[in-house]
Design an enzyme around this catalytic site. Structure first.
Site, PDB file in Angstrom:
ATOM      1  N   TYR A  37     -19.006 -62.321  -8.208  1.00 14.14           N
ATOM      2  CA  TYR A  37     -18.109 -61.913  -7.209  1.00 14.14           C
ATOM      3  C   TYR A  37     -16.649 -62.210  -7.273  1.00 14.14           C
ATOM      4  O   TYR A  37     -16.425 -63.662  -7.864  1.00 14.14           O
ATOM      5  CB  TYR A  37     -18.668 -62.532  -5.828  1.00 14.14           C
ATOM      6  CG  TYR A  37     -17.447 -62.344  -4.677  1.00 14.14           C
ATOM      7  CD1 TYR A  37     -17.835 -61.030  -3.743  1.00 14.14           C
ATOM      8  CD2 TYR A  37     -16.519 -63.295  -4.465  1.00 14.14           C
ATOM      9  CE1 TYR A  37     -16.998 -61.045  -2.575  1.00 14.14           C
ATOM     10  CE2 TYR A  37     -15.568 -62.977  -3.417  1.00 14.14           C
ATOM     11  CZ  TYR A  37     -15.856 -61.875  -2.576  1.00 14.14           C
ATOM     12  OH  TYR A  37     -14.847 -61.569  -1.603  1.00 14.14           O
ATOM     13  N   GLU A  41     -11.405 -57.279  -3.295  1.00 19.25           N
ATOM     14  CA  GLU A  41     -12.601 -57.638  -3.667  1.00 19.25           C
ATOM     15  C   GLU A  41     -13.049 -56.738  -5.120  1.00 19.25           C
ATOM     16  O   GLU A  41     -13.074 -55.446  -5.027  1.00 19.25           O
ATOM     17  CB  GLU A  41     -13.879 -57.488  -2.627  1.00 19.25           C
ATOM     18  CG  GLU A  41     -13.824 -58.586  -1.930  1.00 19.25           C
ATOM     19  CD  GLU A  41     -15.039 -58.448  -0.761  1.00 19.25           C
ATOM     20  OE1 GLU A  41     -15.365 -59.376   0.020  1.00 19.25           O
ATOM     21  OE2 GLU A  41     -15.488 -57.307  -0.777  1.00 19.25           O
TER      22      GLU A  41
END
Ligand code: GDP
Ligand code: MN
Length: 383
Positions: free
Chosen positions: A101, A189
């Site tokens: 991530y 993101e």
């Protein structure tokens, strides 16, 4: 404003972020043709503003163009978690060794941009932050100095990478921050950022949220707005220049000033109620501006009462009152109305409203109590 994955990929690619080749399709036939061009094995991904599309059935890995056709037929035109699928992104699949991530978010308390990395991709970062905060590596970049080399490496080694792969992750982090700052984002993101079996880091998903208030200086981004994905009432409010955010309570709020609007919602909640919306129609209300605001709040079927909280500073209470009386005459709402009105020309404003049989509260707290009681009564009368 949210961007779709395919749009975020377009913005991020020039910064050196690598994504598997992909194209958007609007029909199953187009999807099949694109899949053929990409070599058959592709991910078919619904382009909707929804986190966790994978879990909701919006992402499928297909092996052949025929499967892509079937899959696109099943997705296009359907609704996943309330979002209508109008387009799908086809991307070449990659062989994944590990998923990470990587995200950047505006960090108000730290007065900077905080980058977050985790060695587990595809995670829900909010949930991970709650359940296992230590699994997330965080560094805060100074908005003027950017991300220092040591900070970028801290992120990379923090997620467990070493050597060339760590340097690559660090460089991607810097690119992500550059894209974040250039485009006035509040969130970017890459989740997951995948390490392929060939040892390369590629983005398998991309999310970008742009600050609405900065869109005036990003005409290309402004054009990317997908109004089909927006709350229709919010889109309409924007046309009238009213700041409106729909919520899930039953007490409609019309307030002049963002701070007062927030405080009104807090007071409603403190009394056990729930606001149906945030609505700020700014200072210096003109009589003609009351009706559009009232119309937007009334269009929300969940609204059981409307609370007007008006502080007359630049706004004159009598001018507002005239506007409200005209709005009520035009729209004839069936839901009850409560008004708290103080400030400039208050006496005259209250006199106008009393004459029109509008219920007045002495203060915000009382207005909230009255609104909650009236909403209950309206609900009971309706059932
Ligand atoms: P989200 O659920 O909305 O975040 O959708 P994503 O675009 O992140 O896709 C969901 C999951 O599909 C990802 O977490 C990946 O594990 C997987 N995925 C997407 N593209 C590929 C691919 O090209 N190869 C492989 N192996 N997995 C993929
Ligand atoms: Mn994802």
């Amino acid at each position: 404003m949210n961007l779709h994955e395919y749009q975020a990929r377009e913005i991020l690619a020039p910064y050196g972020l690598v994504f598997p080749p992909g194209t958007v399709a609007y029909s199953p036939q187009e999807a099949e043709a694109i899949a053929r061009r990409l070599g058959g094995k592709v991910a078919v991904k619904a382009q909707v503003h929804l986190g966790g599309r994978g879990k909701a059935g919006g992402v499928t890995l297909a092996d052949t163009p025929e499967q892509v056709l079937e899959c696109a037929e099943a997705l296009l035109g359907t609704t996943i978690s309330g979002h209508k699928v109008r387009k799908v992104l086809l991307t070449e699949t990659v062989a994944v060794a590990k998923e990470f991530y990587l995200g950047a978010t505006l960090d108000r308390p730290k007065k900077g941009v905080t980058l977050m990395g985790a060695c587990e991709g595809g995670i829900d970062i909010e949930q991970a932050a709650r359940d296992s905060p230590d699994s997330i590596v965080r560094v805060t970049a100074d908005p003027f100095m950017g991300l220092a080399d040591y900070q970028a490496l801290q992120l990379a080694t923090g997620v467990g990478l070493r050597g060339d792969q760590a340097r690559s992750f660090a460089s991607i982090s810097k690119s992500l921050l550059a894209a974040f700052l250039d485009n006035d984002c509040s969130l970017v993101e890459i989740n997951p950022l995948a390490l392929t079996t060939d040892g390369l880091l590629v983005g398998l998903d991309a999310k970008m949220v742009i600050d609405d208030n900065a869109l005036f200086r990003h005409p290309i981004l402004a054009k990317m707005r997908d109004s089909g994905e927006e709350e229709p009432l919010e889109a309409r409010a924007r046309q009238f220049g009213v700041n409106y955010v729909r919520l899930d309570g039953t007490i409609g709020c019309v307030v002049n000033g963002a701070g007062l609007a927030m405080a009104t919602m807090d007071v409603i909640q403190a009394h056990g109620g729930a606001a149906a919306n945030f609505l700020d129609f700014g200072g210096g209300i003109k009589a003609a501006e009351v009706t559009p605001a009232l119309r937007i709040v009334l269009a929300d079927r969940n609204v059981r009462v409307i609370l007007f909280n008006i502080f007359g500073g630049i706004t004159r209470c009598d001018v507002f009152a005239q506007g409200l009386v005209a709005g009520l005459a035009e729209l004839q709402p069936t839901v009850p109305i409560v008004v708290r009105l103080v400030g400039t020309n208050e006496k005259e404003g209250r006199r106008i409203l009393e004459e029109a049989n509008v219920q007045l509260a002495e203060n915000t707290s009382q207005a909230a109590e009255m609104a909650i009681r009236l909403a209950d009564q309206f609900e009971k009368a309706a059932t």
